[in-house]
Design a protein around this motif. Structure first.
Motif, short mmCIF file in Angstrom:
data_model
loop_
_atom_site.label_atom_id
_atom_site.label_comp_id
_atom_site.label_asym_id
_atom_site.label_seq_id
_atom_site.Cartn_x
_atom_site.Cartn_y
_atom_site.Cartn_z
N GLY A 204 0.85 -1.19 0.00
CA GLY A 204 0.00 0.00 0.00
C GLY A 204 0.88 1.24 0.00
O GLY A 204 1.95 1.26 -0.63
N TRP A 205 0.48 2.25 0.74
CA TRP A 205 1.30 3.45 0.87
C TRP A 205 2.43 3.11 1.83
O TRP A 205 2.26 3.14 3.05
CB TRP A 205 0.46 4.61 1.37
N MET A 206 3.56 2.79 1.28
CA MET A 206 4.64 2.19 2.07
C MET A 206 5.60 3.24 2.61
O MET A 206 6.03 4.14 1.90
CB MET A 206 5.41 1.18 1.22
N ARG A 207 5.96 3.07 3.87
CA ARG A 207 6.88 3.98 4.53
C ARG A 207 8.33 3.55 4.24
O ARG A 207 9.06 3.10 5.13
CB ARG A 207 6.62 4.03 6.03
N SER A 208 8.71 3.69 2.99
CA SER A 208 10.10 3.41 2.62
C SER A 208 11.01 4.48 3.20
O SER A 208 10.54 5.53 3.67
CB SER A 208 10.24 3.39 1.09
N GLU A 209 12.30 4.24 3.16
CA GLU A 209 13.26 5.23 3.64
C GLU A 209 13.11 6.55 2.89
O GLU A 209 13.20 7.63 3.48
CB GLU A 209 14.69 4.69 3.51
N ILE A 210 12.89 6.45 1.58
CA ILE A 210 12.74 7.66 0.78
C ILE A 210 11.45 8.40 1.13
O ILE A 210 11.44 9.63 1.21
CB ILE A 210 12.80 7.30 -0.72
#
Length: 303
Positions: A204-210
């Motif tokens: 989904g709306w992923m909390r990647s590092e970027i």
């Protein structure tokens, strides 16, 4: 319990983001995980980011598996061929292939029509998003089809149902993500004579590092980003989609998903796993029913 003990996985594009989350969760289930990418502790890619494949491999090992970092540019057929030869030599098998190579975060020009979009950046994105997956599958699948239950996961953004109805804000981005969906369907057909399964999977709306950097937050205080973007309330950690891949890899009836497009939120409900905070975000349903419907941000009933 280590349900993937003795299994060998390749997560192509595991330096950060979904790839790292997937590698860690496969490791937590006991797998030996080869993690590839271009950024190492001695050489960085065009991303100019601090995350490295060595860090990912260490996280896999710390989670309970065995992480093996290999620097690979998946646009270079010779490097990919050498990687698969190494896996065959060292392990004699490949059970799980995750095609997660992307590399387009800094290439997309959002809401820019094709006649104004940089051709150089657009075609570079397509090569990173599509050619890398094809090259990796070309060399990896002959080893994977020898597995008793091989699994290929094609990572993308958006489900087939959502992307079929929605313009993804750029012709190049739209083409990149829908092509990977179709790739999973094609691989499912080509793998049908073998005991293997190909699935397209989206977080989904992923909390990647970027993404966290974009909002100026860390994983520990990610909710602070809701001041700037209230709908970030539906976001999920990269480990959530990692748990989706681990659930697929552990499922003795995984063939029921062959050729399908699935999301982390959908699989969480099917398999009963949760994100790190104990929630089950269902991002794609939320995006359609709340965010795009113009309703106030409220994740009640969606996580």
């Amino acid at each position: 319990m280590k349900p993937l003990q003795g299994k060998v996985a390749l997560v192509a594009g595991a330096t950060r983001g979904a790839g790292r989350g997937i590698a860690i969760e496969l490791g937590a289930a006991g797998a030996t995980v080869y993690v590839t990418g271009r950024t190492t502790r001695t050489k960085i890619s065009e991303y100019n980011r601090p995350e490295t494949i060595e860090e990912t491999a260490e996280l896999v090992t710390n989670a309970g598996g065995r992480g093996i970092a290999v620097q690979v540019d998946h646009l270079d057929p010779a490097q990919v061929q050498a990687l698969i030869a190494r896996i065959e030599h060292e392990q004699g098998r490949l059970d799980i292939l995750v095609n997660d190579v992307w590399g387009g975060e800094y290439l997309t020009q959002w809401n820019v029509p094709v006649w104004e979009h940089s051709l150089e950046r657009g075609f570079r994105m397509l090569r990173l998003a599509i050619d890398t997956h094809i090259i990796t599958s070309h060399f990896a699948l002959p080893l994977l089809i020898r597995s008793e239950r091989g699994l290929v996961v094609e990572m993308t953004d958006g489900t087939a149902e959502y992307n079929d109805k929605t313009y993804r804000l750029s012709l190049f981005y739209d083409l990149a993500k829908t092509s990977v969906l179709r790739m999973a369907k094609s691989l499912a057909h080509e793998l049908s004579p073998y005991p293997c399964t190909a699935v397209a999977l989206t977080p989904g709306w992923m909390r990647s590092e970027i993404m966290l950097d974009h909002f100026g937050v860390k994983e520990e205080n990610w909710r602070d980003a809701m001041v700037k973007e209230p709908h970030f309330v539906i976001s999920e950690s990269p480990r959530y989609v990692g748990r989706a891949v681990a659930a697929l890899a552990c499922d003795p009836e995984v063939a029921r998903w062959n050729g399908h497009s699935v999301s982390s939120g959908h699989l969480a409900q099917e398999y009963g796993f949760y994100d790190l905070d104990g929630s089950q975000p269902d991002s794609w349903r939320y995006i359609v029913e709340v965010q795009e419907a113009g309703k106030p941000a409220n994740a009640t009933g969606y996580r």
